[in-house]
Scaffold this motif. Structure first.
Motif, short mmCIF file in Angstrom:
data_model
loop_
_atom_site.label_atom_id
_atom_site.label_comp_id
_atom_site.label_asym_id
_atom_site.label_seq_id
_atom_site.Cartn_x
_atom_site.Cartn_y
_atom_site.Cartn_z
N SER A 43 6.71 -6.26 1.37
CA SER A 43 6.97 -6.24 2.81
C SER A 43 7.17 -4.81 3.29
O SER A 43 7.76 -3.99 2.59
N GLY A 44 6.65 -4.53 4.46
CA GLY A 44 6.76 -3.18 5.00
C GLY A 44 5.66 -2.25 4.54
O GLY A 44 5.63 -1.09 4.90
N ALA A 45 4.72 -2.78 3.74
CA ALA A 45 3.65 -1.92 3.25
C ALA A 45 2.59 -1.67 4.31
O ALA A 45 1.79 -0.77 4.19
N GLY A 46 2.58 -2.52 5.34
CA GLY A 46 1.59 -2.33 6.41
C GLY A 46 0.32 -3.09 6.16
O GLY A 46 -0.68 -2.87 6.83
N LYS A 47 0.33 -4.02 5.21
CA LYS A 47 -0.93 -4.70 4.86
C LYS A 47 -1.43 -5.61 5.99
O LYS A 47 -2.64 -5.70 6.22
N SER A 48 -0.51 -6.26 6.71
CA SER A 48 -0.97 -7.09 7.83
C SER A 48 -1.45 -6.25 9.00
O SER A 48 -2.30 -6.67 9.77
N THR A 49 -0.85 -5.05 9.14
CA THR A 49 -1.23 -4.17 10.24
C THR A 49 -2.71 -3.81 10.17
O THR A 49 -3.36 -3.64 11.19
N VAL A 50 -3.24 -3.69 8.95
CA VAL A 50 -4.65 -3.34 8.81
C VAL A 50 -5.52 -4.36 9.54
O VAL A 50 -6.38 -4.00 10.34
N GLY A 51 -5.25 -5.66 9.25
CA GLY A 51 -6.02 -6.72 9.90
C GLY A 51 -5.89 -6.67 11.41
O GLY A 51 -6.90 -6.73 12.14
N SER A 52 -4.66 -6.54 11.91
CA SER A 52 -4.46 -6.50 13.36
C SER A 52 -5.16 -5.31 13.98
O SER A 52 -5.70 -5.39 15.08
N ALA A 53 -5.16 -4.17 13.29
CA ALA A 53 -5.80 -2.98 13.84
C ALA A 53 -7.31 -3.19 13.96
O ALA A 53 -7.92 -2.78 14.94
N ILE A 54 -7.90 -3.86 12.97
CA ILE A 54 -9.35 -4.07 13.01
C ILE A 54 -9.75 -4.89 14.23
O ILE A 54 -10.68 -4.55 14.95
N THR A 483 15.01 -16.56 -5.23
CA THR A 483 14.19 -15.36 -5.02
C THR A 483 12.88 -15.63 -4.30
O THR A 483 12.08 -14.73 -4.13
N SER A 484 12.67 -16.87 -3.84
CA SER A 484 11.33 -17.13 -3.31
C SER A 484 11.11 -16.49 -1.94
O SER A 484 9.99 -16.43 -1.47
N ALA A 485 12.17 -15.99 -1.31
CA ALA A 485 11.96 -15.29 -0.04
C ALA A 485 11.84 -13.79 -0.24
O ALA A 485 11.77 -13.04 0.72
N LEU A 486 11.82 -13.35 -1.49
CA LEU A 486 11.90 -11.90 -1.74
C LEU A 486 10.61 -11.35 -2.33
O LEU A 486 9.81 -12.08 -2.91
N ASP A 487 10.43 -10.05 -2.19
CA ASP A 487 9.29 -9.37 -2.82
C ASP A 487 9.46 -9.39 -4.34
O ASP A 487 10.57 -9.48 -4.85
N VAL A 488 8.33 -9.26 -5.05
CA VAL A 488 8.41 -9.37 -6.52
C VAL A 488 9.34 -8.36 -7.16
O VAL A 488 10.09 -8.70 -8.08
N SER A 489 9.30 -7.11 -6.69
CA SER A 489 10.14 -6.13 -7.38
C SER A 489 11.61 -6.43 -7.13
O SER A 489 12.45 -6.26 -8.01
N ILE A 490 11.92 -6.92 -5.92
CA ILE A 490 13.31 -7.29 -5.62
C ILE A 490 13.68 -8.53 -6.42
O ILE A 490 14.78 -8.65 -6.96
N GLN A 491 12.72 -9.44 -6.51
CA GLN A 491 12.95 -10.65 -7.29
C GLN A 491 13.33 -10.29 -8.72
O GLN A 491 14.28 -10.83 -9.28
N ALA A 492 12.59 -9.32 -9.28
CA ALA A 492 12.87 -8.92 -10.66
C ALA A 492 14.31 -8.42 -10.78
O ALA A 492 15.02 -8.75 -11.73
#
Lengths: 576, 321
Positions: A43-54, A483-492
């Motif tokens: 989360s916060g990586a901006g991956k969804s923003t790419v789609g919206s920008a396109i 942990t199912s609401a968390l990012d993998v690294s946080i989950q770890a």
């Protein structure tokens, strides 16, 4: 071959009162027709923003400040809203994460499909209807003539996502942007949807940008992958190459945090890229616990909790005319014993009744019938208040959603101290001392106690939940999808904390999850549940190596294939 | 669906029985009905005779049953004040109140919904801000004051509309209407405006809030991503979803327009049921009061039923059960 879409040094910024937030920083991306390109990140990586920008649907006040997007040989980032709209739907389709909310609840599926078809392709009503049926057939909706007239609420989650895909494909787009298309779905449905997307990619020669946080999905589906971290491209290349031999520290850390289904690791290799991993020494906590009034017995194989023929039936409200109300059997004759000091897993898909069992054990629900015994004494039905209080103090729960499980108007210090004060375990001053100690143990400083929950990240909040659960020095900790609401690294990290706790304090845990790899990493024994029934109960290793029940076998088969080969992670563990 | 309707109708009947019971209690126990009816000079014998005529010597439960069956047959008794049948009196005044409420209800819907839509879609425009400021005033100023201000402006200063009464009437059977002549409209416009302002501002604000909410949902985002034009996204997808909760409010508000037109009718000397009710209170005219109570109760029950039907009509999720 020129790519279908080429993004060069794209920069997206969100100006705000506190300065400019750079959502995407110099992103470059190439997607070819007929391939699936994964965008992975937390989360916060901006991956969804790419789609919206396109597609030009950036939310206000976000805007593109630099770079270019070239789609099908045309530069589209400078297009006006009007020509972008013509592009949307017609040449670029989009699907979103939650199929439950992506469809208008007031219109039938056919109405939503034909509306889009008529607008884009200028078909007549009859032609549009034909195309609508054809699309529904293509996404494997059985009996489309009839189902087209259904409203969205009459479909299951997986079916709705199929409808969403059909809608996105209405006018034969060349590019499909799928934003976490399977995150809200059960594993068995997820596999089908991914299969469908793969098939459509080939048959329509689509270019697909698949946005996800799930390395398993990436490994299973994509041809190429780009790893994003805080708005920047960390690494990009062929999926197989990146998964086998990640170059960047972040990718390595991300991959090592993914729970493995093939064997149990003692601890997750450290995932310290985002938040510090705490390797806390809980042993001085143990000294406190030894001194406390509740006796702690370690390593004795006596059952701490026995659940016997537990049933939970929910009644739907009966009405005046249909006298008999329907009964939903959420939990059906479930029996199991939890041994002292073990981690007992309950695994199942949504609707399996796993959370209902947890709620009955914590006495949030009163079972319809059956018995629960804690340390040999029954705790169901009417029991003396003293025993009930003792039981409640000894069993604590950690909930799934760290955002809604804490009162937003209380300070963290008061949240953690509340159970201590409730059971009269200490006076206020001592309680706050205990709170400080707990905060340190879970890797937060004591100043955190004075803040409010919203000032923390999801992972930090879940740590606070753990501290709250530990405050009463419980014997049995119930973790419901912690942990199912968390990012993998946080989950770890959270799972590491739970593992440490369990080891040092000899805590007994009931660990509920839909995620088999997580279960494998955490649990000693596992119960598999489906539609209220307990199907199989066995040692974890046994379950993964030789599952007895047909359903367990299917579940195991559906786990997205392990993204990494053993060697690379092992070498990574030794190097970090 | 039919089952649902039947259920609602049965519930409505239960509510009406309770309302009738309250009305009955007012009639039976608020002062001695016989004393209220006969003059001071009546002898004990005459009183006893009336008592028997009215059935007041029977058990209370019997009296209640009789009361209910009378109402069901449209028999509301005789007014103490005018000595005429209550139902006749109400029939005479019903058109005035219903027309006033209807016009003001339509005004508030026809003005309120577009203003709500506009201020939701253009939250930053100058006009939206004016709408919001205006609606705040509409909610804050009490109805009688609005009425007086309108009278001052349009009747006293500008002299455009009459300030009192109802005129330009045309008779259609027993129904008298003021909606068929220009003169009639000139009489109804001021009271209708007064009555509608509060409802209108409420509707504007509701529509605006709901629509802003709906425009943020995923299915709107998805509709935009499919390239649908704004018109379809905003009206077909946005507005329809926003109206679901708004309908309840509109239904209840229309109920209160009728029920609480009392103040407006008094200010404008409008010959409707509200005015009749005020007069009957002054004279302790208990049969009229209890009849009015039943009328208002019935009106609310019917409106609620209509709202439920409209709900099921708009929202398919409610149709299944």
């Amino acid at each position: 071959m020129s790519s279908l879409i080429r993004i060069n040094n794209l920069q997206v910024e969100y100006p705000s009162r506190h300065g400019v937030f750079i959502a995407l920083n110099q992103i470059s991306l190439n997607v070819d027709a007929g391939t699936i390109h994964g965008l992975v990140g937390e989360s916060g990586a901006g991956k969804s923003t790419v789609g919206s920008a396109i597609v030009g649907l950036l939310e206000n006040p976000g805007h593109i400040t630099a770079g270019e997007i070239i789609f099908d040989g045309q530069r589209i980032d400078e297009h006006s809203e009007k020509s972008l709209r013509a592009l949307r739907g017609r040449s670029i389709g989009m699907i979103f994460q939650d199929p439950l909310t992506s469809l208008n609840p007031l219109l039938t599926v056919a109405e939503q499909l034909t509306e889009t078809i008529i607008y884009h392709l200028k078909f007549s009503r009859k032609e549009a209807w034909e195309r609508c049926l054809q699309l529904l057939r293509e996404v494997d909706i059985p009996d489309p003539e009839q189902r087209a007239h259904y409203y969205p609420h009459q479909f299951s989650g997986g079916m709705r996502q199929r409808v969403v895909i059909a809608l996105a494909l209405c006018s034969e787009p060349k590019l499909l942007i799928a934003d976490e298309p399977t995150t809200a779905l059960d594993v068995s449905v997820q596999a089908q949807i991914l299969q469908l997307i793969k098939r459509l990619t080939k048959s329509h020669n689509l270019g697909v940008i698949l946005v996800t946080h799930d390395m398993g999905v990436i490994a299973q589906t994509t041809d190429k992958v780009t790893v994003l971290y805080q708005g920047q491209v960390v690494e990009t290349g062929d999926t197989q190459t990146i998964l086998k031999d990640p170059q960047h520290g972040y990718t390595q850390s991300l991959l090592s945090a993914v729970p493995r289904a093939d064997r149990k690791l003692k601890r997750f290799p450290h995932a310290s890229w985002i938040e510090d991993d705490v390797q806390s020494n809980f042993s001085d906590l143990l000294d406190d616990w030894k001194a406390s009034s509740v006796k702690i017995v370690k390593g004795e194989s006596q059952n701490i909790l026995s659940v016997n023929k537990l049933n939970m039936h929910f009644k739907t409200a009966g009405s005046l005319f249909s006298g008999a109300s329907k009964i939903i059997k959420a939990v059906n004759d479930v029996s199991f014993d939890v041994k002292r000091g073990e981690v007992f897993g309950i695994v199942g898909e949504s609707g399996s009744g796993k959370s209902t069992v947890a709620r009955m054990i914590t006495r949030l629900y009163e079972p319809t019938s059956g018995n629960i015994a804690f340390e040999g004494e029954s705790v169901t039905g009417t029991i003396p208040k003293v025993r009930l209080n003792h039981y409640r103090r000894c069993t604590q729960m950690i909930f799934q959603d760290p955002y809604s499980s804490m009162n937003p108007r209380m300070r963290v210090r008061d949240i953690i101290a509340e159970p201590i004060l409730l059971y009269g375990l200490a006076n206020k001053k001592e309680a706050f001392l205990r709170v400080n100690k707990l905060l340190e143990h879970i890797g937060l400083d004591t100043a955190a106690g004075l803040k409010f929950p919203h000032e923390f990240s999801g992972g930090q909040r879940q740590r606070i939940s753990i501290a709250r659960a530990l405050a009463t020095e419980p014997r049995l900790l119930i973790c419901d999808e912690p942990t199912s609401a968390l990012d993998v690294s946080i989950q770890a990290q959270i799972l590491n904390i739970l593992k440490d706790l369990q080891e040092v304090l000899g805590l007994t845990m009931i660990f509920i999850s839909h995620d088999l790899p997580v279960i494998r990493q955490m649990c000693d024994r596992v119960a598999v549940m489906k539609q209220g029934h307990l199907l199989e109960l066995t040692e974890t290793a046994e379950l993964f190596n030789s599952p007895k029940h047909e359903y367990t076998r299917t579940l195991l088969k559906l786990i997205p294939s392990a993204p990494v080969t053993c060697d690379s992670v092992d070498s990574h563990i030794t190097t970090t | 669906m039919l089952k649902f309707l039947l259920q609602r109708i049965v519930q409505g009947i239960v509510v009406m029985l309770v309302v009738a019971f309250v009305a009955f209690c007012i009639f039976r126990f608020l002062g001695d009905p016989v004393n209220n009816m006969v003059g001071d000079s009546a002898t004990e014998e005459e009183k006893e005779q009336i008592r028997q005529q009215l059935g007041l010597d029977e058990p209370v439960a019997m009296q209640y049953l009789k009361f209910v069956s009378n109402i069901a047959q449209g028999e509301f008794g005789t007014s103490y004040r005018t000595r005429t049948s209550v139902i006749e009196q109400m029939k005479e005044r019903l058109p005035a109140t219903l027309e006033l409420s209807f016009i003001s209800g339509m005004l508030s819907i026809l003005l309120g919904i577009p203003m709500g839509i506009y201020s939701a879609l253009h939250p930053k425009s100058w006009l939206s801000k004016q709408f919001l400021v205006g609606s705040l005033m509409g909610i804050s100023i009490p109805t009688f004051l609005t009425g007086l201000l309108l009278i001052y402006l349009f009747s006293v200063v500008l002299g455009w509309f009459p300030s009192q009464g109802r005129g330009g009437l045309v008779e259609l059977g027993w129904w008298t209407t003021s909606l068929l002549t220009v003169k009639g409209w000139s009489y109804i416009i001021l009271p209708a405006l007064t009555l509608c302002i509060y409802q209108m501002t409420l509707i504007t604000r509701m529509v605006r809030a709901e629509m802003i909410e709906v425009m943020r949902t995923d299915y709107i985002k998805f509709a935009k991503a499919r390239g649908l034009p704004d018109r379809i996204v905003q009206y077909r997808h946005g507005l329809k979803n926003s109206l679901v909760p708004v309908i309840t409010i509109i239904g209840l508000q229309l109920g209160s327009v009728v029920a609480f037109s009392i103040i407006t009718e008094t200010v404008f000397n409008w010959p409707g049921l509200g005015q009749m009710f005020i007069q009957s209170i002054e004279f302790v005219d208990i049969p009229v009061m209890s009849a009015y109570l039943i009328f208002v109760g019935a009106f609310f029950v019917i409106l609620n039923l209509l709202v439920d039907i409209a709900y099921a009509f708009i929202d398919p999720r409610l149709r299944v059960h």
